[in-house]
Scaffold this active site. Sequence first.
Site, mmCIF file in Angstrom:
data_model
loop_
_atom_site.group_PDB
_atom_site.id
_atom_site.type_symbol
_atom_site.label_atom_id
_atom_site.label_comp_id
_atom_site.label_asym_id
_atom_site.label_seq_id
_atom_site.Cartn_x
_atom_site.Cartn_y
_atom_site.Cartn_z
ATOM 1 N N ARG A 124 0.814 -1.220 0.000
ATOM 2 C CA ARG A 124 0.000 0.000 0.000
ATOM 3 C C ARG A 124 0.844 1.264 0.000
ATOM 4 O O ARG A 124 0.402 2.305 -0.488
ATOM 5 C CB ARG A 124 -0.995 -0.004 1.159
ATOM 6 C CG ARG A 124 -1.990 -1.155 1.061
ATOM 7 C CD ARG A 124 -3.124 -1.131 2.032
ATOM 8 N NE ARG A 124 -2.763 -0.955 3.417
ATOM 9 C CZ ARG A 124 -3.626 -0.759 4.397
ATOM 10 N NH1 ARG A 124 -4.915 -0.720 4.143
ATOM 11 N NH2 ARG A 124 -3.233 -0.601 5.636
ATOM 12 N N GLU A 172 3.158 -6.070 13.552
ATOM 13 C CA GLU A 172 2.274 -6.245 14.697
ATOM 14 C C GLU A 172 1.672 -7.647 14.705
ATOM 15 O O GLU A 172 1.132 -8.087 15.704
ATOM 16 C CB GLU A 172 1.185 -5.172 14.749
ATOM 17 C CG GLU A 172 0.251 -5.146 13.572
ATOM 18 C CD GLU A 172 0.739 -4.292 12.418
ATOM 19 O OE1 GLU A 172 -0.103 -3.873 11.622
ATOM 20 O OE2 GLU A 172 1.949 -4.044 12.278
#
Length: 170
Positions: free
Chosen positions: A53, A90
């Site tokens: 992205r 994460e």
Amino acid sequence: MGLIREIPDFPKNGILFQDITPLLSNAQAFNVVISHMANSSSEFDYVAGMEARGFIFAASIANQSNRGFIPIRKSGKLPAETHSETYNLEYGADTLEIHKDACAAPSQVLIVDDVLATGGTACAAIRLIEKTGATVQKLVFLLELEELKGRGKILQQFPHMDIESLKKIQ
């Protein structure tokens, strides 16, 4: 920024995914975001973006700013000699690569990505740019997930780094 929707438990349980596709499909809003990110600094020679992205924003900013675009890709995706960095996400770990000849000293690089989460991807990107001999001038993100403390992680490793986020999410 009402054009970013939250998707719970994606890509796995416990993750609240920030879906930017509504923003991307709104030409006027996307143009405003790109203009703001591009105007956040004038002191850069290249714009680097992380797969996937980050490419969307970095390539658009490079085009609007008449600067070169540097893709920072996942392992095994670049055809020439590369530098690589492994980092933690994460929700896992990954490796990024950059072409060894993507840029060089004294070039200044603006690193752009969609989300600042734990800071692992950004730190890996900074180290990759530094391996080429160039200098990271600034980091710019669309979103910052403050609870994951990525900004602190970056500043712990790179104390003088200039970091900007268009929207901070608590």
